[in-house]
Design a protein around this motif. Sequence first.
Motif, PDB file in Angstrom:
ATOM      1  N   PHE A  73       0.835  -1.202   0.000  1.00 14.58           N
ATOM      2  CA  PHE A  73       0.000   0.000   0.000  1.00 14.58           C
ATOM      3  C   PHE A  73       0.873   1.256   0.000  1.00 14.58           C
ATOM      4  CE2 PHE A  73      -1.812   3.258   2.886  1.00 14.58           C
ATOM      5  CZ  PHE A  73      -2.854   3.705   2.095  1.00 14.58           C
ATOM      6  N   SER A  74       1.863   1.292   0.873  1.00 10.57           N
ATOM      7  CA  SER A  74       2.755   2.446   0.964  1.00 10.57           C
ATOM      8  C   SER A  74       3.518   2.645  -0.347  1.00 10.57           C
ATOM      9  CB  SER A  74       3.731   2.244   2.123  1.00 10.57           C
ATOM     10  OG  SER A  74       4.719   3.249   2.145  1.00 10.57           O
ATOM     11  N   ALA A  75       4.035   1.554  -0.912  1.00  9.46           N
ATOM     12  CA  ALA A  75       4.828   1.653  -2.141  1.00  9.46           C
ATOM     13  C   ALA A  75       3.969   2.063  -3.334  1.00  9.46           C
ATOM     14  CB  ALA A  75       5.515   0.316  -2.420  1.00  9.46           C
ATOM     15  N   GLN A  76       2.824   1.439  -3.485  1.00  8.80           N
ATOM     16  CA  GLN A  76       1.981   1.750  -4.643  1.00  8.80           C
ATOM     17  C   GLN A  76       1.488   3.187  -4.634  1.00  8.80           C
ATOM     18  OE1 GLN A  76      -1.029  -1.352  -4.493  1.00  8.80           O
ATOM     19  NE2 GLN A  76       0.063  -2.515  -6.048  1.00  8.80           N
ATOM     20  N   ASN A  77       1.298   3.726  -3.451  1.00  7.35           N
ATOM     21  CA  ASN A  77       0.759   5.081  -3.339  1.00  7.35           C
ATOM     22  C   ASN A  77       1.820   6.109  -2.961  1.00  7.35           C
ATOM     23  OD1 ASN A  77      -2.263   4.649  -3.702  1.00  7.35           O
ATOM     24  ND2 ASN A  77      -1.711   3.073  -2.215  1.00  7.35           N
ATOM     25  N   GLN A  78       3.084   5.662  -2.874  1.00  9.47           N
ATOM     26  CA  GLN A  78       4.199   6.537  -2.532  1.00  9.47           C
ATOM     27  C   GLN A  78       3.910   7.304  -1.236  1.00  9.47           C
ATOM     28  OE1 GLN A  78       7.173   7.135  -4.792  1.00  9.47           O
ATOM     29  NE2 GLN A  78       6.465   5.112  -5.397  1.00  9.47           N
ATOM     30  N   LEU A  79       3.409   6.581  -0.229  1.00  9.90           N
ATOM     31  CA  LEU A  79       3.055   7.192   1.047  1.00  9.90           C
ATOM     32  C   LEU A  79       4.058   6.796   2.124  1.00  9.90           C
ATOM     33  CD1 LEU A  79      -0.801   6.546   1.064  1.00  9.90           C
ATOM     34  CD2 LEU A  79       0.369   8.706   0.648  1.00  9.90           C
ATOM     35  N   ASP A  80       4.761   7.752   2.634  1.00  6.17           N
ATOM     36  CA  ASP A  80       5.678   7.581   3.756  1.00  6.17           C
ATOM     37  C   ASP A  80       6.497   6.295   3.649  1.00  6.17           C
ATOM     38  OD1 ASP A  80       7.043   8.035   6.087  1.00  6.17           O
ATOM     39  OD2 ASP A  80       5.322   7.764   7.412  1.00  6.17           O
ATOM     40  N   LEU A  81       7.280   6.205   2.596  1.00 14.08           N
ATOM     41  CA  LEU A  81       8.086   5.009   2.365  1.00 14.08           C
ATOM     42  C   LEU A  81       9.086   4.755   3.487  1.00 14.08           C
ATOM     43  CD1 LEU A  81       8.629   5.419  -1.463  1.00 14.08           C
ATOM     44  CD2 LEU A  81       7.335   3.616  -0.323  1.00 14.08           C
ATOM     45  N   HIS A  82       9.672   5.822   4.022  1.00 13.27           N
ATOM     46  CA  HIS A  82      10.633   5.656   5.127  1.00 13.27           C
ATOM     47  C   HIS A  82       9.946   5.224   6.413  1.00 13.27           C
ATOM     48  CE1 HIS A  82      14.459   6.920   3.457  1.00 13.27           C
ATOM     49  NE2 HIS A  82      13.857   7.913   2.830  1.00 13.27           N
ATOM     50  N   GLY A  83       8.814   5.844   6.725  1.00 13.66           N
ATOM     51  CA  GLY A  83       8.156   5.604   8.010  1.00 13.66           C
ATOM     52  C   GLY A  83       7.207   4.418   8.035  1.00 13.66           C
ATOM     53  N   ILE A  84       6.631   4.071   6.887  1.00 18.69           N
ATOM     54  CA  ILE A  84       5.652   2.982   6.842  1.00 18.69           C
ATOM     55  C   ILE A  84       6.117   1.849   5.926  1.00 18.69           C
ATOM     56  CG2 ILE A  84       3.306   2.332   6.155  1.00 18.69           C
ATOM     57  CD1 ILE A  84       2.414   5.159   6.918  1.00 18.69           C
ATOM     58  N   GLY A  85       6.393   2.173   4.681  1.00 27.66           N
ATOM     59  CA  GLY A  85       6.669   1.150   3.678  1.00 27.66           C
ATOM     60  C   GLY A  85       7.875   0.284   3.996  1.00 27.66           C
ATOM     61  N   LEU A  86       9.011   0.904   4.246  1.00 31.09           N
ATOM     62  CA  LEU A  86      10.229   0.146   4.505  1.00 31.09           C
ATOM     63  C   LEU A  86      10.135  -0.674   5.796  1.00 31.09           C
ATOM     64  CD1 LEU A  86      13.029  -0.622   3.533  1.00 31.09           C
ATOM     65  CD2 LEU A  86      13.910   1.454   4.640  1.00 31.09           C
ATOM     66  N   PRO A  87       9.708  -0.086   6.912  1.00 29.79           N
ATOM     67  CA  PRO A  87       9.588  -0.909   8.123  1.00 29.79           C
ATOM     68  C   PRO A  87       8.594  -2.072   7.959  1.00 29.79           C
ATOM     69  CG  PRO A  87       9.505   1.422   8.703  1.00 29.79           C
ATOM     70  CD  PRO A  87       9.445   1.344   7.209  1.00 29.79           C
ATOM     71  N   ALA A  88       7.491  -1.838   7.263  1.00 27.02           N
ATOM     72  CA  ALA A  88       6.515  -2.909   7.061  1.00 27.02           C
ATOM     73  C   ALA A  88       7.088  -4.009   6.170  1.00 27.02           C
ATOM     74  CB  ALA A  88       5.224  -2.346   6.463  1.00 27.02           C
ATOM     75  N   ALA A  89       7.798  -3.623   5.125  1.00 27.71           N
ATOM     76  CA  ALA A  89       8.423  -4.620   4.240  1.00 27.71           C
ATOM     77  C   ALA A  89       9.485  -5.424   4.986  1.00 27.71           C
ATOM     78  CB  ALA A  89       9.026  -3.930   3.021  1.00 27.71           C
ATOM     79  N   ARG A  90      10.254  -4.752   5.815  1.00 26.67           N
ATOM     80  CA  ARG A  90      11.277  -5.461   6.608  1.00 26.67           C
ATOM     81  C   ARG A  90      10.632  -6.473   7.547  1.00 26.67           C
ATOM     82  NH1 ARG A  90      15.059  -0.304   7.749  1.00 26.67           N
ATOM     83  NH2 ARG A  90      16.605  -0.717   6.127  1.00 26.67           N
ATOM     84  N   GLU A  91       9.559  -6.063   8.202  1.00 27.25           N
ATOM     85  CA  GLU A  91       8.882  -6.966   9.138  1.00 27.25           C
ATOM     86  C   GLU A  91       8.292  -8.159   8.397  1.00 27.25           C
ATOM     87  OE1 GLU A  91       7.954  -8.370  12.856  1.00 27.25           O
ATOM     88  OE2 GLU A  91       9.197  -6.649  12.358  1.00 27.25           O
ATOM     89  N   ALA A  92       7.680  -7.924   7.244  1.00 28.20           N
ATOM     90  CA  ALA A  92       7.125  -9.023   6.443  1.00 28.20           C
ATOM     91  C   ALA A  92       8.236  -9.991   6.047  1.00 28.20           C
ATOM     92  CB  ALA A  92       6.428  -8.471   5.196  1.00 28.20           C
TER      93      ALA A  92
END
Length: 181
Positions: A73-92
């Motif tokens: 969601f964060s990546a597709q919408n370019q929303l807070d990649l540092h704060g949401i996208g990257l940490p969520a991807a790392r956790e997954a």
Amino acid sequence: LLALYWRRQGWPENSIEHFLAAAEQEPEMAVWQIELGYTYELAGDLRTASMHYQKAIELEPKNHKAWRAMAVFSAQNQLDLHGIGLPAAREAYLLNPGDPTGADLLGWIFFLLEDFESAERFLQHALQQAPDLASAHLHRAQLLLAQQQSSQAADCLAEAIRLDGDGMVGQLARRLLEQSN
């Protein structure tokens, strides 16, 4: 099933009430929150979508699919990649380290963050684990195009098209290939 039907017909607004009913019947299940997040995203309500993805993570913090949904969601919408996208991807990725789609997702997000070295490392890892993963070929092609390596990018795009044909990844790869020529 009605919710999926309406969403597939291109009417996400009609499916929301059905997903809400499912979430009400099974409030402990992250899957309904993920479906609601995706449906609200399709309907253009990104704020509500984000809240449902977050709720999925809260319900099942060890569910790699919930974290993955938030990262995508964060990546597709370019929303807070540092704060949401990257940490969520790392956790997954940490919750399901053998899944090449997790490495692909991390590579894609690093690409979007313009950390090309990390992107290359994770995309190569994904392709070593799953050489038939069309999305990893597409994301690597995007990385190569950004690095002005159009010949190698064309090879990756051709492979993504071969692997996915008329699927979403194949279509995106075909468009990128046409644009890069």
